[in-house]
Design an enzyme around this catalytic site. Structure first.
Site, PDB file in Angstrom:
ATOM      1  N   HIS A 248     -13.746  -4.461 -30.729  1.00  8.21           N
ATOM      2  CA  HIS A 248     -13.534  -5.743 -30.039  1.00  8.21           C
ATOM      3  C   HIS A 248     -14.027  -5.765 -28.583  1.00  8.21           C
ATOM      4  CE1 HIS A 248     -10.770  -6.765 -33.352  1.00  8.21           C
ATOM      5  NE2 HIS A 248     -10.368  -5.512 -33.249  1.00  8.21           N
TER       6      HIS A 248
HETATM    7  C1  BDR Z   1      -7.420  -5.515 -29.147  1.00  6.52           C
HETATM    8  O1  BDR Z   1      -6.258  -4.721 -29.355  1.00  6.52           O
HETATM    9  C2  BDR Z   1      -6.520  -3.381 -29.090  1.00  6.52           C
HETATM   10  O2  BDR Z   1      -6.067  -2.569 -30.120  1.00  6.52           O
HETATM   11  C3  BDR Z   1      -8.000  -3.239 -28.863  1.00  6.52           C
HETATM   12  O3  BDR Z   1      -8.260  -2.289 -27.841  1.00  6.52           O
HETATM   13  C4  BDR Z   1      -8.443  -4.628 -28.460  1.00  6.52           C
HETATM   14  O4  BDR Z   1      -8.375  -4.805 -27.057  1.00  6.52           O
HETATM   15  C5  BDR Z   1      -7.867  -6.080 -30.469  1.00  6.52           C
HETATM   16  O5  BDR Z   1      -6.864  -6.872 -31.024  1.00  6.52           O
END
Ligand code: BDR
Ligand code: CA
Length: 325
Positions: A248
C-alpha cells in the site's frame, strides 16, 4: 531538480519500509523528519525499525518516537501481517542511536513552523501523532504545503473490520480530527485508500526482482526488504489472497513525490466513530447528500504496473550508487 522536503509519519511495517527506502533512493526528495507512530507493531518496535532503516539508508533526519497508544481506544497490532518485530523475517542490527529527544507531535510542529509552506506531510500509519500535533499547533494545515496519507476504503471492503482499513481502524478519533482540521486547508489532503492501493499487487515475479535488487546492489536494505516481503506474501496467502502481497504505502509515497501513477478525484469524506458494526469506516458522500464541500482528493485510476517499474528503477538507481541511498 529542487528537492521536495517530506515529513514522514509511519509505522514500519513492511510496506512502510519499502516506502521509506523509495523516498531515500529518489533523487528529488529530502526526508526532513520521521515520526514513529504505533500501529503495525507497538511504538517502541516501530521506532527501532525507523532508526535502523534510516541508518542503513544514510538518512540524517530527526526521528521522533510518538505516543504509546491511540487517542481513545485500546491499541491493536498487526504482527500477523508484518511479523512480531514489524519487518517480517528480516533480522535487523541494533540501532546505533536513539533518535530525536522530542515526542512525535512536537517534531511535526517544530519542523512545520521552521519551514512554513514547504513541507509535505506524509502519513503512512495511524493519525495519532498528527492529531496530537494539531492540539499544539492548530495552524498546521496552513503551515504544511500539503498532506498525503494512506488510509481508508471508499466503496470497498475493509482489510481490518468488514468496512474499515487498518490505519483508520487503529485510531478512528485521530483520523476524524485530522480530516476535520484539514477541511478548508489551502490544498486538499490526498488520500490513498484501499481501492487504490490494493491495485498494487506484488507477485512472485516482483519478489524475484527484489531479490535481483539485493544481488545487484549488495545494499543491506534490499535484503531486509526481500526477507520482509516473504513474510508479507505468507500472510496474504494465509488470509486467502494467494501467493501475492498488497503493497500500500509506496504508491502513496510515490504519488506525493511525482503526482504520477494515479489520478485524483475530490470527495467529501468523514470517519464513522459510532457505528456498532462500522466503526472506523471512511464514508464518502458521493452524491453530496451532506451539503459539505469536498475535503479530500482521493487517489483513483492507478497504473500499478508503471508504478512498480518506477519503484524498482528508483531503488536500483538509488541503492546502487556508491554509498547509496
Ligand atoms: C495499511 O495498514 C498497514 O498494515 C500498512 O502498512 C498500510 O499502511 C494498509 O491498510
Ligand atoms: Ca503503514
Amino acid at each position: 531538480m529542487a528537492s521536495l522536503p517530506l515529513l514522514v509519519d509511519c509505522d514500519p511495517g513492511i510496506d512502510d519500509a519499502i516506502a521509506l527506502s523509495y523516498l531515500a533512493a529518489h533523487p528529488g526528495t529530502e526526508i526532513a523528519g520521521i515520526i514513529s507512530t504505533g500501529g503495525n507493531v507497538e511504538v517502541a518496535a516501530v521506532h527501532r525499525n525507523n532508526l535502523v532503516l534510516a541508518e542503513q539508508l544514510g538518512l540524517e533526519a530527526p526521528i521522533a518516537r510518538g505516543a504509546e497508544r491511540p487517542l481513545v481506544q485500546e491499541p491493536i497490532f498487526a504482527d500477523d501481517t508484518h511479523g512480531p518485530g514489524g519487518l517480517g523475517h528480516a533480522v535487523l542490527p541494533a540501532p546505533a542511536g536513539t533518535g530525536d529527544p522530542r515526542n512525535g507531535a512536537q517534531l511535526w510542529v517544530d519542523l512545520a513552523r521552521a519551514r512554513p509552506g514547504e513541507l509535505v506531510g506524509l502519513v503512512l500509519g495511524p493519525h495519532t501523532n498528527l492529531a496530537l500535533a494539531l492540539e499544539i499547533e492548530p495552524e498546521l494545515p496552513r503551515l504544511l504545503r500539503r498532506l498525503h496519507f494512506m488510509g481508508g476504503a471508499i466503496n470497498h471492503r475493509g482489510n481490518t473490520g468488514p468496512t474499515s482499513e487498518w490505519n483508520i481502524a487503529v485510531d478512528p478519533e485521530a483520523a476524524q480530527r485530522v480530516l476535520a482540521a484539514f477541511t478548508g486547508a489551502p490544498q486538499r489532503p490526498v488520500m490513498g485508500s484501499l481501492e487504490a492501493t490494493e491495485t498494487v499487487r506484488f507477485t512472485q515475479d516482483t519478489l524475484d526482482r527484489f531479490t535481483e535488487l539485493a544481488e545487484a546492489t549488495g545494499h543491506p536494505i534490499a535484503q531486509i526488504l526481500v526477507d520482509a516481503l516473504r513474510f508479507y506474501f505468507e500472510f496474504h496467502e494465509a488470509d486467502g489472497f494467494g501467493w501475492m502481497a498488497h503493497v500500500h504505502d509506496p504508491l502513496v509515497a510515490a504519488h506525493a513525490v511525482t503526482e504520477d501513477f494515479a489520478s485524483i478525484r475530490p470527495l467529501t469524506v468523514d470517519v464513522e466513530l459510532a457505528g456498532t458494526l462500522t466503526r472506523g469506516q471512511t464514508v464518502g458522500d458521493e452524491l453530496g447528500r451532506w451539503g459539505r464541500a469536498p475535503n479530500l482528493d482521493v487517489l483513483t485510476d492507478v497504473r500499478p504496473e508503471e508504478f512498480i517499474e518506477h519503484l524498482l528503477e528508483t531503488l536500483h538507481a538509488g541503492l546502487g550508487r556508491p554509498g547509496g541511498a
